[in-house]
Scaffold this active site. Structure first.
Site, short mmCIF file in Angstrom:
data_model
loop_
_atom_site.label_atom_id
_atom_site.label_comp_id
_atom_site.label_asym_id
_atom_site.label_seq_id
_atom_site.Cartn_x
_atom_site.Cartn_y
_atom_site.Cartn_z
N SER A 1 0.84 -1.19 0.00
CA SER A 1 0.00 0.00 0.00
C SER A 1 0.88 1.24 0.00
O SER A 1 2.05 1.20 0.38
CB SER A 1 -0.89 0.00 1.24
N TYR B 1 -2.01 0.28 10.34
CA TYR B 1 -2.09 -0.06 8.92
C TYR B 1 -0.74 0.15 8.23
O TYR B 1 -0.26 -0.71 7.49
CB TYR B 1 -3.17 0.78 8.25
N LYS C 1 1.74 -2.65 6.42
CA LYS C 1 2.11 -2.59 5.01
C LYS C 1 3.61 -2.35 4.82
O LYS C 1 4.21 -2.84 3.86
CB LYS C 1 1.29 -1.51 4.30
#
Length: 257
Positions: free
Chosen positions: A148, A161, A165
């Site tokens: 991401s 998050y 990633k």
């Protein structure tokens, strides 16, 4: 060198295949002749999407696997299914994951662990399972991990998050170094903000959409097909010497504006 996207005779496993980037990647591989294993935890959505694709691509095998990829016992059963159906697995698209937003001062350990477990830990063990069962014995394979933009640059209120990633990106590099001797390439794609159900709430916010389209040099969000094209490239013969890298697909967002 084959300069076409030709996946005839190839088998692909795509996790999170019932929606978004996973579904678009499934259709892209089917269009180019592959047999596809569609894995997802949402049984109803998986059946609905697979039934539609079977009508559109009657010449290809489409095998559904209902699986919670955070459950190691369920993941360990996947090679048995593949062995019974096609006997080999050439390409793994490690796509399943989740979005998560929380200010760091309010983040809970429960949510942190959930994000890391799904986005990072399960990707590693899926790759390990498939590599051990098929790609290492075959002495060839392609693994494409879904990273991401959050793994490339910091995003406010997304520490868990971004950590997950960023971990995917570095795991990709480590596996690429370790498994190159087996003829396996390992790469990742790093989408920016993509028009999928994962960010439906954000897309409904006019202020957020206005900022994002202004901030992005191409003045739009990505579409799932923008990402699927990069996935196909990394799985193709054209990327035979590409490993340990990440392709950022963000319309220029991370380049500045």
């Amino acid at each position: 060198m084959n300069y076409n996207f030709d996946f005839k005779g190839k088998s692909v496993l795509i996790t999170g295949a019932a929606s978004g980037i996973g579904l678009e990647s499934t259709a892209a591989f089917l269009l180019n002749g592959a047999d596809v294993y569609m894995a997802d935890y949402n049984e109803a959505a998986l059946k609905e999407k697979a039934d539609g694709l079977k009508k559109e691509y009657p010449e290809s095998k489409i095998i559904t696997i209902v699986c919670d990829i955070t459950n190691s016992d369920e993941v360990k059963k996947i090679p048995e299914i593949i062995t019974a159906e096609t006997g080999r697995l050439d390409i793994l698209v490690n796509n399943a994951g989740m979005a998560h937003s929380a200010y760091s001062m309010n983040e809970t350990q429960e949510d942190w662990n959930k994000v890391i477990n799904l986005n990072l830990t399960s990707q590693f063990f899926m790759a390990q399972t498939i590599a051990n069962a098929f790609m290492i014995p075959q002495k060839e394979g392609r693994i494409i991990n879904m990273c991401s933009l959050g793994g490339v640059m910091g995003i406010p209120s997304a520490a868990a998050y971004s950590a997950s990633k960023g971990g995917v990106m570095m795991t990709t590099k480590s596996l690429a170094c370790e498994w190159a001797r087996f003829g396996i390439t390992v790469n990742s794609v790093c989408p920016g903000f993509v028009e999928t159900p994962l960010i439906a709430d954000n897309m409904a916010n006019e202020k957020w959409m206005g900022y994002m389209t202004m901030r992005t040099p191409m003045h739009r969000l990505a579409k799932p097909e923008d990402v699927a094209g990069a996935v196909l490239y990394l799985a193709s013969d054209m990327a035979a010497y590409v490993t340990g890298t990440s392709i950022v697909i963000d319309g220029g967002f991370s380049a500045g504006s």
